[in-house]
Design an enzyme around this catalytic site. Sequence first.
Site, PDB file in Angstrom:
ATOM      1  N   THR A  60      -6.266  12.643  19.899  1.00  0.00           N
ATOM      2  CA  THR A  60      -7.290  13.127  19.237  1.00  0.00           C
ATOM      3  C   THR A  60      -7.226  12.398  17.792  1.00  0.00           C
ATOM      4  OG1 THR A  60      -6.635  15.317  19.913  1.00  0.00           O
ATOM      5  CG2 THR A  60      -8.634  15.080  18.478  1.00  0.00           C
ATOM      6  N   GLU A  68       5.948  14.973   9.890  1.00  0.00           N
ATOM      7  CA  GLU A  68       4.700  15.577  10.011  1.00  0.00           C
ATOM      8  C   GLU A  68       4.656  16.869   9.046  1.00  0.00           C
ATOM      9  OE1 GLU A  68       3.357  14.638  14.664  1.00  0.00           O
ATOM     10  OE2 GLU A  68       4.871  16.330  14.135  1.00  0.00           O
ATOM     11  N   LYS A  71      -5.164  23.783  23.081  1.00  0.00           N
ATOM     12  CA  LYS A  71      -4.184  24.213  22.047  1.00  0.00           C
ATOM     13  C   LYS A  71      -4.071  25.707  21.452  1.00  0.00           C
ATOM     14  CE  LYS A  71      -3.508  19.529  22.328  1.00  0.00           C
ATOM     15  NZ  LYS A  71      -2.664  18.763  22.537  1.00  0.00           N
ATOM     16  N   GLY A  77      -2.614  16.769  15.402  1.00  0.00           N
ATOM     17  CA  GLY A  77      -2.755  17.626  16.602  1.00  0.00           C
ATOM     18  C   GLY A  77      -1.520  18.176  16.645  1.00  0.00           C
TER      19      GLY A  77
HETATM   20  C1  5RP Z   1       3.392  16.217  18.882  1.00  0.00           C
HETATM   21  C2  5RP Z   1       2.320  16.461  18.421  1.00  0.00           C
HETATM   22  C3  5RP Z   1       0.849  15.848  18.753  1.00  0.00           C
HETATM   23  O1  5RP Z   1       0.104  15.792  17.652  1.00  0.00           O
HETATM   24  C4  5RP Z   1      -0.119  16.118  19.682  1.00  0.00           C
HETATM   25  O2  5RP Z   1       0.932  16.244  21.078  1.00  0.00           O
HETATM   26  C5  5RP Z   1      -1.036  15.431  20.030  1.00  0.00           C
HETATM   27  O3  5RP Z   1      -1.935  15.906  21.019  1.00  0.00           O
HETATM   28  P1  5RP Z   1      -3.328  15.372  21.508  1.00  0.00           P
HETATM   29  O4  5RP Z   1      -2.633  13.818  22.114  1.00  0.00           O
HETATM   30  O5  5RP Z   1      -3.811  16.118  22.444  1.00  0.00           O
HETATM   31  O6  5RP Z   1      -4.099  14.986  20.405  1.00  0.00           O
HETATM   32  O7  5RP Z   1       2.155  17.424  17.624  1.00  0.00           O
HETATM   33  O8  5RP Z   1       4.487  17.046  18.651  1.00  0.00           O
END
Ligand code: 5RP
Length: 230
Positions: free
Chosen positions: A29, A103, A121, A82
């Site tokens: 995303t 993060e 999610k 995400g």
């Molecule tokens: C990993 C995360 C990533 O941000 C998440 O998995 C990303 O998801 P996506 O590809 O669906 O945007 O938190 O720990």
Amino acid sequence: MTDFKMEAAKTALQFIKPGQTIGVGAGSTIANLLGLIAAESNLSASLSFATSSFKTGQLISQHNFKLIGNEQVKHIDIYFDGCDQFDAQLNALKCGGGIHTSEKIMASLADEFILIGDASKSVEKLDATYPLVLEVLPAALHLVNKWLSVFMPNAKVNMRMSTQKDGAVITENGNYLLDVFFGEVLPLDKMNALKMVPGVVEHSLFVGLASKAIIAGEDGVKILEPKHYI
Ligand code: 5RP
């Protein structure tokens, strides 16, 4: 078929104002959001970026965006990221990437932390699908394992191993990652308290940090704010 992660990214783009410093995490995303920003050349030229993710950093460089090194970041206007799962209060589990420490620093540094992704999610309460990930100092590995076996005897603990080389995954901070599966949902404060075990640098549960979540699904795009129960 509608690309829900793209739809969420399109709405996220509307929150970005010229001249801002934008933090971005990892995932598909986020990659969509960067692609949309790149298509707006005046906007992208005015922005500065910071990222918690090596892969996203490469993408930022490919787009020729201005990237601030992590140690130089003093302020972030909006941090977008995400997650694996978030609940009605926007408490989020971010387990897959193993980069939750950086993060969480960026999410905490930002004026606003916005979760983005597809509707899968969003859950009312976090469940036990994903492990709680602990970043652990190498010298504390035995202590943390012992602590978990004594105080959380039902937890299954896996040291995260590399699939590309022999050995454990080593974080960008030189530490190990432990994936802790509880089998049932523990109270969030109990999971959050794992931060207090000596040698646990950070865990992958983000409590009370996100102010919005932008999610897209069959019902369209929704902008959620934390639901508070009295
Ligand atoms: C990993 C995360 C990533 O941000 C998440 O998995 C990303 O998801 P996506 O590809 O669906 O945007 O938190 O720990």
